[in-house]
Design a protein around this motif. Structure first.
Motif, PDB file in Angstrom:
ATOM      1  N   GLU A   1      -3.271   8.002  -8.675  1.00 12.99           N
ATOM      2  CA  GLU A   1      -4.090   6.859  -8.266  1.00 12.99           C
ATOM      3  C   GLU A   1      -4.218   5.847  -9.399  1.00 12.99           C
ATOM      4  O   GLU A   1      -3.980   4.649  -9.219  1.00 12.99           O
TER       5      GLU A   1
ATOM      6  N   THR B   1      -3.007   5.508  -2.954  1.00 13.39           N
ATOM      7  CA  THR B   1      -4.241   5.916  -2.293  1.00 13.39           C
ATOM      8  C   THR B   1      -4.077   7.363  -1.862  1.00 13.39           C
ATOM      9  O   THR B   1      -3.119   7.706  -1.168  1.00 13.39           O
TER      10      THR B   1
ATOM     11  N   HIS C   1       0.340   5.271   0.300  1.00 10.73           N
ATOM     12  CA  HIS C   1      -0.611   6.349   0.584  1.00 10.73           C
ATOM     13  C   HIS C   1       0.067   7.689   0.344  1.00 10.73           C
ATOM     14  O   HIS C   1       1.180   7.923   0.820  1.00 10.73           O
TER      15      HIS C   1
ATOM     16  N   GLU D   1       0.848  -1.188   0.000  1.00  9.18           N
ATOM     17  CA  GLU D   1       0.000   0.000   0.000  1.00  9.18           C
ATOM     18  C   GLU D   1       0.887   1.242   0.000  1.00  9.18           C
ATOM     19  O   GLU D   1       1.800   1.355   0.809  1.00  9.18           O
TER      20      GLU D   1
END
Length: 255
Positions: free
Chosen positions: A96, A102, A81, A79
């Motif tokens: 994105e 994210t 971010h 992930e």
């Protein structure tokens, strides 16, 4: 065993005020490559670019090594971010859709391995500077954003990059003011006030100030400002039990 969670900010990639910017980007990419098998998630807490503005069919020139590495990480299932800062908030979907990040446009509270984190770039939090407040309001205004995108990218990007350079060079040696102390540092004061109504938060983590700070505000709550990737090359790592503010040194990490 939990994989690590990493937090870093303020690379200001592409800055006209940073010498050897390509070397800086490569160093950041080498760090990301060194943690790719150890990371569950990476939180980029703003101002990773000195100026980033997406047009409908055009994205800024450069940053291919960084964006390629981020895309590799997200393809691997890590992930990533991205918190917009005051230099790179003009993003409208590319990061994105193409890189798998994210996006976070406001401070976020989230649970990570059973601990509650408050994460933000830090701009606009407790800062009493009215000029900065006005600029920030303009930057976030949708009409102003559309007007910026009406300028040809050649001129729009030059405008943004030169504005950022001028802003940085107003400061001594291009550096942010040093830590002002617990009773004057705006982010510390903001955090103490926020804690009064949000006692559940374990960790507050910020970028923006380009200083390293690790401060216990109560028996439960810890606040960190995580430096930058211009001179300090610092980051925070959380393994599910312990959290550390570390410096990346080529070939190793040291506390």
């Amino acid at each position: 065993m939990n994989k690590n969670v990493y937090f870093l900010s303020d690379a200001h990639l592409g800055s006209l005020a940073i010498e050897h910017g390509r070397m800086q980007e490569r160093r950041l990419v080498r760090f990301l490559d060194s943690i790719k098998t150890k990371a569950a998630a990476i939180y980029l807490l703003g101002d990773m670019f000195d100026f980033w503005n997406e047009y409908r069919y055009v994205v800024p020139k450069g940053f291919t090594r960084f964006l390629g590495k981020v895309s590799e990480l997200t393809d691997m299932g890590v992930e990533v971010h991205f918190f917009t800062g005051n230099h790179d908030l003009w993003t409208y979907g590319y990061l994105e859709q193409e890189c798998g990040m994210t996006m976070h446009r406001k401070p976020s509270t989230m649970e990570i391995y059973g601990k509650v984190f408050y994460l933000a770039h830090g701009d606009g939090l407790g800062d009493p500077d009215n000029k900065f407040k006005l600029l920030r309001k303009m930057f976030h205004n949708h009409t102003c954003q559309r007007l910026l995108n009406a300028i040809h990218p050649r001129w729009g990007m030059a405008l943004g990059l030169n504005w950022a350079k001028k802003s940085r060079m107003k400061r001594a040696d291009g550096m942010e003011p040093p830590y002002m102390g617990e009773e004057k540092e705006h982010l510390v004061l903001y955090t103490k006030e926020y804690m009064k109504t949000h006692s559940n938060i374990d960790y507050f983590i910020y970028g923006h100030r380009h200083i390293e700070l690790d401060l216990m505000l109560s028996r439960k709550t810890r606040m960190m400002i995580i430096g930058d990737w211009i001179r300090q090359f610092t980051y925070v790592v959380f393994d599910g039990e312990h959290i550390f503010l570390e410096e990346y040194v080529e070939g190793e990490s040291k506390p």
